[in-house]
Design a protein around this motif. Structure first.
Motif, short mmCIF file in Angstrom:
data_model
loop_
_atom_site.label_atom_id
_atom_site.label_comp_id
_atom_site.label_asym_id
_atom_site.label_seq_id
_atom_site.Cartn_x
_atom_site.Cartn_y
_atom_site.Cartn_z
N VAL A 37 -7.04 -4.12 -9.54
CA VAL A 37 -7.21 -4.33 -8.10
C VAL A 37 -5.97 -5.03 -7.53
N ARG A 38 -5.49 -6.05 -8.21
CA ARG A 38 -4.29 -6.77 -7.73
C ARG A 38 -3.09 -5.83 -7.65
N ARG A 39 -2.87 -5.01 -8.69
CA ARG A 39 -1.73 -4.08 -8.68
C ARG A 39 -1.82 -3.11 -7.50
N GLY A 45 0.77 -3.21 -0.17
CA GLY A 45 1.36 -4.26 0.64
C GLY A 45 0.34 -5.12 1.36
N LEU A 46 -0.85 -5.23 0.77
CA LEU A 46 -1.92 -6.01 1.39
C LEU A 46 -1.98 -7.42 0.82
N THR A 47 -2.38 -8.35 1.64
CA THR A 47 -2.69 -9.70 1.16
C THR A 47 -4.14 -9.69 0.68
N ALA A 83 -11.62 0.36 0.04
CA ALA A 83 -10.65 -0.50 0.73
C ALA A 83 -9.24 -0.31 0.19
N LEU A 84 -9.15 0.06 -1.09
CA LEU A 84 -7.84 0.27 -1.73
C LEU A 84 -7.38 1.73 -1.67
#
Length: 99
Positions: A37-39, A45-47, A83-84
């Motif tokens: 998810v972090r990658r 380019g999301l926070t 969302a991703l």
């Protein structure tokens, strides 16, 4: 002073306890999901706050998830996938092929 135990010996001792293998696998799974998810979030380019807003979550929940601190439900994974901008894929792999 007594002799120090090596990490390998200590790990073998802990993993020999009942239920340790399952707990280890659960922690591994949480870590790998959070890392994925972090990658993807960073690729977009999301926070964490932006991802949280897209997924209907709070930023601390995203932070905990990315750190491997929570075991997600399938509905949560579906919300994060949407969302991703990715498709959630869940499968089974024989243990001998798992790395």
């Amino acid at each position: 002073m007594g002799e120090r135990t090596s990490w390998a010996d200590k790990r073998a001792e802990v993993m020999g306890r009942p239920g340790a293998g399952a707990a280890y696998e659960a922690a591994r799974l949480r870590f790998e999901l959070g890392e994925a998810v972090r990658r993807r979030r960073e690729e977009l380019g999301l926070t964490q706050a932006q991802l949280a807003e897209r997924a209907g979550l709070q930023q601390p929940a995203v932070a905990r998830f990315e750190a491997g601190g929570t075991m997600p439900t399938i509905p949560l994974l579906e919300r994060l996938a949407e969302a991703l901008e990715v498709r959630l894929s869940v499968g089974f792999q024989p243990l001998r092929e798992a790395g």
